[in-house]
Motif scaffolding. Structure first.
Motif, PDB file in Angstrom:
ATOM      1  N   GLY A   1       0.815  -1.208   0.000  1.00  0.00           N
ATOM      2  CA  GLY A   1       0.000   0.000   0.000  1.00  0.00           C
ATOM      3  C   GLY A   1       0.846   1.254   0.000  1.00  0.00           C
ATOM      4  O   GLY A   1       0.584   2.201  -0.757  1.00  0.00           O
ATOM      5  N   GLU A   2       1.862   1.262   0.855  1.00  0.00           N
ATOM      6  CA  GLU A   2       2.772   2.415   0.913  1.00  0.00           C
ATOM      7  C   GLU A   2       3.415   2.669  -0.447  1.00  0.00           C
ATOM      8  O   GLU A   2       3.456   3.808  -0.933  1.00  0.00           O
ATOM      9  N   ALA A   3       3.918   1.610  -1.069  1.00  0.00           N
ATOM     10  CA  ALA A   3       4.595   1.748  -2.363  1.00  0.00           C
ATOM     11  C   ALA A   3       3.629   2.193  -3.456  1.00  0.00           C
ATOM     12  O   ALA A   3       3.951   3.075  -4.259  1.00  0.00           O
ATOM     13  N   LEU A   4       2.447   1.591  -3.488  1.00  0.00           N
ATOM     14  CA  LEU A   4       1.465   1.961  -4.506  1.00  0.00           C
ATOM     15  C   LEU A   4       1.030   3.415  -4.375  1.00  0.00           C
ATOM     16  O   LEU A   4       0.915   4.129  -5.379  1.00  0.00           O
ATOM     17  N   ALA A   5       0.778   3.854  -3.149  1.00  0.00           N
ATOM     18  CA  ALA A   5       0.364   5.242  -2.943  1.00  0.00           C
ATOM     19  C   ALA A   5       1.484   6.206  -3.333  1.00  0.00           C
ATOM     20  O   ALA A   5       1.250   7.207  -4.014  1.00  0.00           O
ATOM     21  N   SER A   6       2.703   5.892  -2.906  1.00  0.00           N
ATOM     22  CA  SER A   6       3.832   6.788  -3.158  1.00  0.00           C
ATOM     23  C   SER A   6       4.202   6.880  -4.631  1.00  0.00           C
ATOM     24  O   SER A   6       4.780   7.886  -5.063  1.00  0.00           O
ATOM     25  N   THR A   7       3.886   5.842  -5.389  1.00  0.00           N
ATOM     26  CA  THR A   7       4.237   5.830  -6.817  1.00  0.00           C
ATOM     27  C   THR A   7       2.998   5.963  -7.709  1.00  0.00           C
ATOM     28  O   THR A   7       3.097   5.774  -8.915  1.00  0.00           O
ATOM     29  N   HIS A   8       1.844   6.301  -7.110  1.00  0.00           N
ATOM     30  CA  HIS A   8       0.601   6.377  -7.890  1.00  0.00           C
ATOM     31  C   HIS A   8       0.746   7.421  -8.990  1.00  0.00           C
ATOM     32  O   HIS A   8       1.242   8.528  -8.751  1.00  0.00           O
ATOM     33  N   PRO A   9       0.321   7.090 -10.204  1.00  0.00           N
ATOM     34  CA  PRO A   9       0.500   8.023 -11.324  1.00  0.00           C
ATOM     35  C   PRO A   9      -0.221   9.368 -11.160  1.00  0.00           C
ATOM     36  O   PRO A   9       0.149  10.341 -11.805  1.00  0.00           O
ATOM     37  N   SER A  10      -1.211   9.434 -10.280  1.00  0.00           N
ATOM     38  CA  SER A  10      -1.917  10.701 -10.077  1.00  0.00           C
ATOM     39  C   SER A  10      -1.051  11.725  -9.366  1.00  0.00           C
ATOM     40  O   SER A  10      -1.300  12.925  -9.459  1.00  0.00           O
ATOM     41  N   GLY A  11      -0.047  11.251  -8.623  1.00  0.00           N
ATOM     42  CA  GLY A  11       0.788  12.155  -7.830  1.00  0.00           C
ATOM     43  C   GLY A  11       0.075  12.725  -6.622  1.00  0.00           C
ATOM     44  O   GLY A  11       0.583  13.613  -5.958  1.00  0.00           O
ATOM     45  N   LYS A  12      -1.121  12.212  -6.284  1.00  0.00           N
ATOM     46  CA  LYS A  12      -1.925  12.756  -5.199  1.00  0.00           C
ATOM     47  C   LYS A  12      -1.544  12.234  -3.817  1.00  0.00           C
ATOM     48  O   LYS A  12      -1.994  12.786  -2.820  1.00  0.00           O
ATOM     49  N   PHE A  13      -0.769  11.164  -3.749  1.00  0.00           N
ATOM     50  CA  PHE A  13      -0.569  10.490  -2.465  1.00  0.00           C
ATOM     51  C   PHE A  13       0.900  10.378  -2.066  1.00  0.00           C
ATOM     52  O   PHE A  13       1.782  10.272  -2.904  1.00  0.00           O
ATOM     53  N   VAL A  14       1.093  10.382  -0.755  1.00  0.00           N
ATOM     54  CA  VAL A  14       2.361   9.975  -0.164  1.00  0.00           C
ATOM     55  C   VAL A  14       2.000   8.827   0.765  1.00  0.00           C
ATOM     56  O   VAL A  14       1.177   8.986   1.666  1.00  0.00           O
ATOM     57  N   GLY A  15       2.574   7.672   0.500  1.00  0.00           N
ATOM     58  CA  GLY A  15       2.246   6.485   1.275  1.00  0.00           C
ATOM     59  C   GLY A  15       3.179   6.268   2.445  1.00  0.00           C
ATOM     60  O   GLY A  15       4.371   6.588   2.382  1.00  0.00           O
ATOM     61  N   TYR A  16       2.602   5.732   3.505  1.00  0.00           N
ATOM     62  CA  TYR A  16       3.341   5.329   4.699  1.00  0.00           C
ATOM     63  C   TYR A  16       2.777   3.983   5.125  1.00  0.00           C
ATOM     64  O   TYR A  16       1.657   3.617   4.766  1.00  0.00           O
ATOM     65  N   SER A  17       3.533   3.254   5.920  1.00  0.00           N
ATOM     66  CA  SER A  17       3.022   1.993   6.438  1.00  0.00           C
ATOM     67  C   SER A  17       3.564   1.746   7.827  1.00  0.00           C
ATOM     68  O   SER A  17       4.613   2.265   8.203  1.00  0.00           O
ATOM     69  N   ALA A  18       2.813   0.932   8.583  1.00  0.00           N
ATOM     70  CA  ALA A  18       3.228   0.595   9.945  1.00  0.00           C
ATOM     71  C   ALA A  18       2.412  -0.605  10.410  1.00  0.00           C
ATOM     72  O   ALA A  18       1.447  -1.019   9.758  1.00  0.00           O
ATOM     73  N   GLY A  19       2.795  -1.135  11.565  1.00  0.00           N
ATOM     74  CA  GLY A  19       2.078  -2.267  12.135  1.00  0.00           C
ATOM     75  C   GLY A  19       1.923  -2.142  13.630  1.00  0.00           C
ATOM     76  O   GLY A  19       2.675  -1.421  14.291  1.00  0.00           O
ATOM     77  N   SER A  20       0.944  -2.861  14.160  1.00  0.00           N
ATOM     78  CA  SER A  20       0.719  -2.844  15.610  1.00  0.00           C
ATOM     79  C   SER A  20       1.801  -3.641  16.327  1.00  0.00           C
ATOM     80  O   SER A  20       2.227  -3.280  17.423  1.00  0.00           O
ATOM     81  N   THR A  21       2.237  -4.724  15.733  1.00  0.00           N
ATOM     82  CA  THR A  21       3.346  -5.529  16.270  1.00  0.00           C
ATOM     83  C   THR A  21       4.266  -5.869  15.099  1.00  0.00           C
ATOM     84  O   THR A  21       4.229  -6.987  14.575  1.00  0.00           O
ATOM     85  N   PRO A  22       5.069  -4.901  14.659  1.00  0.00           N
ATOM     86  CA  PRO A  22       5.881  -5.099  13.465  1.00  0.00           C
ATOM     87  C   PRO A  22       6.824  -6.293  13.592  1.00  0.00           C
ATOM     88  O   PRO A  22       7.373  -6.549  14.658  1.00  0.00           O
ATOM     89  N   GLY A  23       6.979  -6.993  12.479  1.00  0.00           N
ATOM     90  CA  GLY A  23       7.822  -8.184  12.452  1.00  0.00           C
ATOM     91  C   GLY A  23       9.301  -7.881  12.340  1.00  0.00           C
ATOM     92  O   GLY A  23      10.126  -8.777  12.484  1.00  0.00           O
ATOM     93  N   GLY A  24       9.647  -6.640  12.052  1.00  0.00           N
ATOM     94  CA  GLY A  24      11.055  -6.269  11.990  1.00  0.00           C
ATOM     95  C   GLY A  24      11.688  -6.407  10.622  1.00  0.00           C
ATOM     96  O   GLY A  24      12.801  -5.934  10.405  1.00  0.00           O
ATOM     97  N   LYS A  25      11.005  -7.081   9.684  1.00  0.00           N
ATOM     98  CA  LYS A  25      11.564  -7.182   8.335  1.00  0.00           C
ATOM     99  C   LYS A  25      10.435  -7.183   7.315  1.00  0.00           C
ATOM    100  O   LYS A  25       9.313  -7.596   7.595  1.00  0.00           O
ATOM    101  N   VAL A  26      10.765  -6.701   6.139  1.00  0.00           N
ATOM    102  CA  VAL A  26       9.818  -6.652   5.035  1.00  0.00           C
ATOM    103  C   VAL A  26       9.908  -7.956   4.262  1.00  0.00           C
ATOM    104  O   VAL A  26      11.007  -8.454   3.995  1.00  0.00           O
TER     105      VAL A  26
END
Length: 159
Positions: A20-45
């Motif tokens: 989601g973060e990547a799609l929003a940040s690279t969306h062709p509309s240029g309308k979005f800046v994406g971020y992502s996070a988790g409640s209990t992050p796993g530490g790696k992508v």
């Protein structure tokens, strides 16, 4: 043109929210800046999610599994939208988000749980990516300055 900050939340912040973060940040509309996070992050992508994000144009160094707490600090970017992408995160008590951003749940199955060949696993990630892309396309076509939480939830039902 104004850009809108979107925070994608998932429990471990390793796959769906990263996409989601990547799609929003690279969306062709240029309308979005994406971020992502988790409640209990796993530490790696997840490596498949990371590879897809890089293919979209994201810098691999920016892809990190992190706690949603980092976006609750006073100096964090102000979010316009908070979107949960897994059912676990949707049911959790979230931190207070300054500015009362619009919220929605766009649930997708966890592609990292798919068993099978590498092709089958990647196909699961691509299916999530395509679903998120479709919803972001609908969101980008809306008049965002008048968008509220109910309208954002309708993006889920139209996709």
């Amino acid at each position: 043109m104004r850009t809108y900050n979107i925070l994608f939340l998932c429990t471990h912040n390793s796959a769906r929210s990263i996409l989601g973060e990547a799609l929003a940040s690279t969306h062709p509309s240029g309308k979005f800046v994406g971020y992502s996070a988790g409640s209990t992050p796993g530490g790696k992508v997840n490596p498949i999610a990371a590879d897809l994000a890089v293919e979209m144009g994201m810098d691999r160094a920016l892809l990190k599994s992190k706690s949603w707490d980092v976006y609750a600090y006073p100096d964090a970017p102000k979010m316009d939208f908070i979107i949960t992408v897994c059912d676990n995160a949707a049911g959790e008590v979230c931190p207070f988000w300054p500015g009362q951003p619009a919220t929605a749940h766009w649930g997708f199955p966890d592609p990292s749980q798919v068993q099978g060949s590498d092709i089958e696993k990647k196909a699961a990630f691509v299916a999530v990516m395509n679903g998120l892309q479709k919803r972001l396309d609908i969101l980008a076509a809306m008049s965002l300055d008048k968008l509220d939480s109910m309208s954002l939830k309708e993006v889920h039902t139209k996709a």
